[in-house]
Structure formats: structure tokens, C-alpha cells
Scaffold this motif. Structure first.
Motif: not given
Length: 374
Positions: A254, A288-289, A291, A295, A298-300
Motif C-alpha cells: 500500500g 486495488y478495488e 479501495r 487501501r 495495495h496502492n492504486d
């Protein structure tokens, strides 16, 4: 079975044999993040996620499958034999698996990141996330691998069959570099060429009379392969500094302030006179979804662009997409969101993009700026 579902299970009663009370990320029962503890989601959150995904029909079918190209095996062989003329190259195998050719000591050091060649990212061969695309480079087609970097023990990053096969490669096993706690797992599989690192620990790798330094860097994630080993082993990324190339592999993460700390940690060795920041960063952009659920681990894509900026990378390539359907976004959505984020944040075209599975790209060697005469 969807990724992260196991994080809702009971916490571990593991006693951490590596515990050092001077290190805030060490806990008597395992490890933690530096900027906010990882807290496993409850079963209610998991059911809420799955209900929302079902109602929305997520993940939606992709507009197109991720692009695939035939690997350039002759080019990889020629570069490996080019001696002092070899160039740094990256081949995208799929998900977080890549092959790097790192010029070192008049030859090439072959490095693999998180090699997963199995059909499923799962403890079982019959259930769990299944590959949408074959590996871009088959195990049998790999050159002799010198170093394998393992970021953490989740099944989409640490694959039992793949590491066993690599340990049996002709010419001898590679060196496996792993976070704290994973060396016993490797040795139980008969793999003794393994080095464990804590965050900020560095290990030198000599090749052809020159040395590359491999440092385990912090990330914001978690670990666990079963119901009772949550946070029992460490996780992280890697900074690899060789005389002619610096690259950064973020692993799985993240967004956090860890990435600004990484830049600060290497600042004295990456000033203008030393050639600048990382020549290449390998950053996750997928899974990433939604969020609210993803969140903290995992970064978006927009956060990936911020990581690119935070670590001071010259170029970045997006990983962790297009191979396994792990979360709610379509498998081809991350590159589109990345392109939007790059435009929104003012990155020049080509600074941060993605590669086709199987594609190889060559990069320039690092060039230090000459010092002015006294």
C-alpha cells in the motif's frame, strides 16, 4: 477463492524468534508495518466486499486481454554474451515476475523477482486464482539465474513449485534473497542458498570482479500462507545498486511514507554526481478495488505514480496486473488508470508505463556526472 480472504482468519500465536525490541516493526508475535499496523479484516467486511462485488458484477470482463509478445530469446542470449557492451534489460514474465539482466563486472547478473510460473496462485492445484496468460518466459527458457528476490510469502509472489525448479537449474541453484522468517521455509524444501534480510539490511553479490548491493526496503503489506501464520514472516521490496544500474522492486504494498524514507536512505549514493536516483523502478499498479478494502495493502495507479516520485525513479514499469484476477477492477483497467494518473500528475510520456507479457526492454547504463576540476 479470492486473494486476501484468509486475512479474516484467526491471528497467529506464533513466537517471533527474530524479535528485537529496538526495532518498532518487530513484535513478539511477528512483524508490523512502520506507518500503521496491519489489522486483519473481519468476516463482516469480507462478506460486505463479496456482496458489493456480486451486485456490481465485478470484476467486469476486460475490453481486451493484456498484450502478449513472443520473448526475444536470441536477444537475451546475445546481451548475456556481450560482455562490457551488455545493456540492462527487463523482461516482463507476468504479475510481479520479471527477469533483469544487470551488467556487472564485464558480464551479466541474471535476477528474477517473485517468480511464479504455476497455473494458479494458490496452495491447491485445482482452485484459486488461475492465470489468464501463460508466463511470458517459460521456466525452461530462462538463462541461468544468479539471484532470486522474494518480496513476501503470499501465493502470488512465492510459489513452491517455481522455487524448487529454480533450485534444480543446471549449473547450480541461484541465491535466494528473502525477508526474515522465510529461510526456514526454503530450507525445508532443500534450498540452502538463501540469505535472510531485515529492513535496511544489505547483502553484497559479487560477479565478475564487481559487486551489486541488495537491500531489503520497507513496504506496507502483510504476510501469511495459512490460517495461523499471519505476520509471522517479514515482507518488503528491494533496492539493487550496481555500478552501472540502480533498480528498485517494490514487491507488494500500500502507499505509505516508507517510499520517501527509501529515497532519503540512498540519497548520499544517488546524488547528481553519482548518476541520480533509481534508473528503473518496478511498481505494483493492480489489485486495488474496492479501495475501502484494499487501501492498506495495495496502492492504486495514482499512488503508484506518487511512489515513483517519492523514490526518485527516472523510469518506472507497472507490475502486479494482467495475470491473476485478484480483486474487483477488470484485468485491463490498471494501465488505463495509470495513464490517466501520469497525465494528471504531469509525468512525461514514457516515464511510467507498462510492458506486454513476454516483452523485453533495454535501458541505458548509469552515467555519473563528471566532477568539476578542483
Amino acid at each position: 477463492m479470492r486473494i486476501l480472504a484468509a486475512q479474516t482468519a484467526a491471528t497467529t500465536s506464533f513466537v517471533n524468534p527474530y524479535f528485537d525490541p529496538r526495532k518498532p516493526h518487530h513484535r513478539p508475535g511477528g512483524f508490523q508495518n512502520r506507518y500503521g499496523d496491519f489489522v486483519p479484516r473481519g468476516i463482516g467486511d469480507l462478506l460486505r466486499w463479496r456482496w458489493q462485488a456480486w451486485r456490481a458484477g465485478a470484476p467486469r470482463p476486460p475490453r481486451a486481454l493484456p498484450p502478449v509478445v513472443a520473448p526475444d530469446l536470441p536477444g537475451l542470449r546475445d546481451n548475456a554474451a556481450a560482455g562490457a557492451a551488455a545493456r540492462p534489460t527487463l523482461t516482463f514474465i507476468g504479475h510481479a515476475s520479471t527477469l533483469l539482466q544487470l551488467p556487472l563486472g564485464g558480464g551479466v547478473l541474471h535476477v528474477l523477482t517473485d517468480p511464479v510460473f504455476s497455473e494458479r496462485a494458490s496452495p491447491f492445484g485445482f482452485v484459486g486464482p488461475k492465470r489468464m496468460q501463460p508466463p511470458g518466459l517459460a521456466l525452461a527458457a530462462l538463462p541461468h539465474i544468479d539471484v532470486v528476490l522474494i518480496s513476501h510469502n503470499h501465493y502470488d509472489h512465492l510459489d513452491d513449485a517455481s522455487v524448487r525448479a529454480l533450485a534444480r537449474q543446471p549449473g547450480g541453484p541461484p541465491l535466494f534473497v528473502v525477508p526474515l522468517g522465510l529461510a526456514p521455509w526454503m530450507r525445508r524444501r532443500g534450498i540452502d542458498t538463501v540469505v535472510e534480510l531485515d529492513w535496511w539490511d544489505a547483502h553484497p553479490v559479487a560477479h565478475g570482479g564487481a559487486t551489486a548491493e541488495i537491500t531489503l526496503t520497507p513496504s506496507q503489506h502483510w504476510s501469511g500462507r495459512g490460517l495461523h501464520d499471519r505476520l509471522a514472516t517479514l515482507w518488503g521490496g528491494y533496492a539493487v545498486l550496481a555500478p552501472d544500474f540502480h533498480f528498485f522492486f517494490a514487491g507488494d504494498t500500500g502507499y505509505s511514507a516508507d517510499f520517501r524514507d527509501i529515497r532519503a536512505h540512498f540519497a548520499a549514493r544517488q546524488g547528481t554526481a553519482q548518476g541520480g536516483g533509481f534508473d528503473l523502478a518496478l511498481l505494483p499498479i493492480g489489485a486495488y478495488e474496492p479501495r475501502w478494502f484494499m487501501r492498506q495493502q495495495h496502492n492504486d495507479p495514482a499512488e503508484a505514480v506518487q511512489i515513483h516520485r517519492d523514490v526518485g525513479a527516472r523510469r518506472s514499469i507497472g507490475l502486479h496486473w494482467g495475470t491473476f484476477a485478484l480483486t474487483d477492477e477488470p484485468c485491463d483497467q490498471p494501465p488505463r488508470d495509470l495513464a490517466d494518473a501520469c497525465r494528471a500528475q504531469g509525468l512525461m510520456p514514457g516515464t511510467f508505463d507498462v510492458m506486454a507479457i513476454g516483452e523485453t526492454r533495454a535501458f541505458a547504463r548509469r552515467a555519473a556526472t563528471p566532477q568539476p576540476s578542483p
